[in-house]
Design an enzyme around this catalytic site. Structure first.
Site, PDB file in Angstrom:
ATOM      1  N   ASN A 228      88.469  67.632 122.584  1.00  0.00           N
ATOM      2  CA  ASN A 228      88.746  66.252 122.939  1.00  0.00           C
ATOM      3  C   ASN A 228      90.600  66.436 123.066  1.00  0.00           C
ATOM      4  O   ASN A 228      90.534  67.463 122.558  1.00  0.00           O
ATOM      5  CB  ASN A 228      87.713  65.474 122.024  1.00  0.00           C
ATOM      6  CG  ASN A 228      88.189  64.245 122.995  1.00  0.00           C
ATOM      7  OD1 ASN A 228      88.905  63.391 122.654  1.00  0.00           O
ATOM      8  ND2 ASN A 228      86.887  63.575 123.276  1.00  0.00           N
TER       9      ASN A 228
HETATM   10  C1  PLP Z   1      84.463  60.771 122.185  1.00  0.00           C
HETATM   11  C2  PLP Z   1      84.872  61.854 121.869  1.00  0.00           C
HETATM   12  C3  PLP Z   1      85.856  61.836 121.526  1.00  0.00           C
HETATM   13  C4  PLP Z   1      86.970  60.273 121.881  1.00  0.00           C
HETATM   14  O1  PLP Z   1      86.603  59.452 120.358  1.00  0.00           O
HETATM   15  P1  PLP Z   1      87.213  57.972 120.997  1.00  0.00           P
HETATM   16  O2  PLP Z   1      86.402  56.303 119.892  1.00  0.00           O
HETATM   17  O3  PLP Z   1      87.108  57.384 121.948  1.00  0.00           O
HETATM   18  O4  PLP Z   1      88.242  57.896 120.278  1.00  0.00           O
HETATM   19  C5  PLP Z   1      87.112  62.513 120.704  1.00  0.00           C
HETATM   20  N1  PLP Z   1      85.292  63.651 120.187  1.00  0.00           N
HETATM   21  C6  PLP Z   1      84.707  63.674 120.937  1.00  0.00           C
HETATM   22  C7  PLP Z   1      83.832  65.717 120.732  1.00  0.00           C
HETATM   23  C8  PLP Z   1      84.562  63.169 121.238  1.00  0.00           C
HETATM   24  O5  PLP Z   1      82.808  63.115 122.090  1.00  0.00           O
END
Ligand code: PLP
Length: 523
Positions: free
Chosen positions: A191
């Site tokens: 991500n």
């Molecule tokens: C959604 C997601 C994130 C980001 O999440 P936030 O809570 O918005 O910071 C990071 N990594 C993965 C694998 C995700 O699915």
């Protein structure tokens, strides 16, 4: 405002939420507003005199609601679910109503202790290794952060500081010299928040190439570590993913953990979306290797029916986090009598000093849904995505890009990328369903994600009909495509094909463009 007015205001607000959620299918999932329309619809300054709540709620309904993208709509299939439940919504109201902050135990004992309780509940529900529980022997435990991004940031900073402390003991090198040599690893499918966390933490990161199934392999990690060691760098951390954002791929945690242990580097697992599946027998294999990781994050606000924000993180040794983030002041000390406990001061586990009573909505959500309800919600997402996957498999105009897992189906129109992006654009123009695209290698694909609070079979069927219809329209009507002014600038080969088509029909259709457009000039 007095309590009587507050009661009416509050009741009307709840009624508004009920109407909104009950009738959400009647709205297009995407709004039809132009940029700045809300800014122009609102006064430039706040009102000098208090206004009555009725006119405020009216504006919410008439000005703001038409400009929402409806995340709870069952026709929302973009990004990830923004999980919620009735209990969680009421919990959020109570959090605001009680209005306490929980920096340490004195600041609100219930805040701290309820967080300890719900995190241990959840660790057991997900069958995490025992050492992550507060109630177990040892220095492990969990905390609720606001987002996965924040959880990963504090993990990265802790890993960095840990390594600096360790190296300062072993190496004849100044601390600033050590800091310049640190390096972290993750995969090219990780991500965006992982790269951002490393930016914020001034820790360079290598995004390693994944295999064909989007997975970060141990060999790839070890090769990078060896190479960096030979260049005098200090491998510090690896951030693996269970459930990548693109395709929900699962890195091989067990194999990665072996490498991380061999080279003594911090292994963090980002399981923001898919971590919830650890609760299911069907996903038992996701547990492989978790015994040997240092930290883990899972979002409550994706698949665990708690509304944003709530991102849980667990640490095998939380002292490492506290050592890194603790800054003391006399006014932050618990009073002497109450200080004789070893309950966590969560202010030392996070970035901000103040902290919301998030545990309250988690507790209420879990009690009103139950473990069984949480599991059946997960299975509902799986069932609906499988339904959609079957439609894709049965239509040979489409292809799957990855195996469907949890609530995600990744697919594309066979052939050139432009077919897929054009299809997406048409769907976005129609506003009936919402998806986003992703890319791996040179292939653009669409992610169909089950979202919304109450998605049903018929909503999946609705989306499939929309997609099919748009693709058929796109092909059948052969939309005419005006030749851009800049045609003279086109590469000659493209030019020739365009002109030939022009000669025949005086207009180009999209099919011609797909054939000839290997350059980006028509974008
Ligand atoms: C959604 C997601 C994130 C980001 O999440 P936030 O809570 O918005 O910071 C990071 N990594 C993965 C694998 C995700 O699915």
């Amino acid at each position: 405002m007095d309590f009587n007015e507050f009661r009416d205001f509050g009741n009307s607000a709840i009624e508004l939420v009920i109407r909104y959620l009950r009738d959400i299918r009647k709205r297009d999932v995407l709004p039809s507003v132009e940029p700045f329309s809300i800014i122009h619809a609102l006064p430039d300054e706040m009102p000098e005199q208090a206004e009555n709540w009725q006119s405020v709620l009216n504006d919410v309904e008439n000005i703001l609601m038409p400009a929402l993208t409806h995340w709870q709509s069952p026709h929302f299939h973009a990004f990830y679910p923004s999980g919620s439940s009735m209990g969680s919504i009421v919990g959020e109201l109570l959090i605001a109503g009680l209005g306490v902050l929980g920096l340490n135990w004195d600041c609100s004992p219930a805040c701290v202790e309820l967080e300890v309780v719900v995190l241990d509940w959840l660790a057991k529900f997900l069958r995490l290794p025992l050492h992550f529980q507060h109630s177990a022997e040892g220095p492990g435990g969990g905390v609720i952060q606001s987002s996965a991004s924040e959880a990963i940031l504090v993990a990265v900073i802790s890993a960095r500081e840990q390594m600096v402390r360790r190296m300062a003991k072993h190496l004849e090198m100044s601390e600033s010299m050590i800091r310049r040599k640190l390096i972290a690893y993750s995969s090219d499918q990780s991500n965006s928040c992982i790269e951002k966390a490393c930016k914020l933490a001034c820790l360079p990161i290598k995004l390693l190439t994944t295999s064909d199934d989007y997975v970060l392999c141990a060999q790839e990690l070890e090769a990078a570590i060896k190479e960096d060691l030979s260049r005098g760098l200090i491998p510090t951390m690896c951030i693996a993913t269970l459930g990548t954002t693109g395709t929900c791929a699962y890195d091989d945690i067990k194999a990665l953990a072996k490498i991380c242990q061999r080279y003594q580097i911090w292994l963090h697992v980002d399981a923001a979306y898919a971590g919830a599946a650890l609760a299911l027998d069907e996903y038992a294999q996701l547990h492989d290797g978790l015994l040997d990781i240092d930290s883990l994050n899972i979002n409550l606000h994706k698949l665990l029916m708690v509304n944003y924000d709530g991102a849980v993180m667990w640490l095998k040794d939380a002292r490492k986090l506290v050592e890194t983030l603790q800054v003391n002041r006399i006014y932050l000390e618990n009073n002497e009598k109450t200080n004789k406990h070893d309950l966590p001061d969560f202010r030392n586990w996070q970035i901000s000093l103040g902290r919301r009573f998030r545990a309250l909505k988690v507790w209420i959500a879990f009690r009103t849904v139950g473990a069984e309800g949480l599991r059946s919600n997960l299975r509902k997402h799986m069932k609906l995505s499988t339904r959609f996957e079957k439609y894709i498999l049965a239509d040979n105009r489409f292809e799957l890009v990855a195996k469907c897992t949890l609530g995600i189906v990744c697919f594309r129109v066979r052939g050139e990328n432009k077919l897929t992006t054009r299809l997406l654009q048409r769907l976005l123009d129609r506003k009936r369903i919402y998806m986003v695209q992703s890319i791996h290698g040179a292939k653009i694909f669409l992610r169909f994600v089950i979202c919304g609070m109450d998605t049903k079979d018929r909503d999946v069927d609705f989306a499939w009909t929309e997609i099919q219809n748009e693709l058929s329209e796109m092909r059948v009507t052969q939309e005419t495509f005006k030749i851009p002014d800049g045609i003279a600038k086109c590469e000659s080969a493209i030019n020739a094909i365009c002109l030939e088509a022009l000669g025949k029909r005086k207009s180009l259709n999209l099919g011609d463009m797909y054939l000839c457009n290997s350059s980006e000039k028509y974008k």
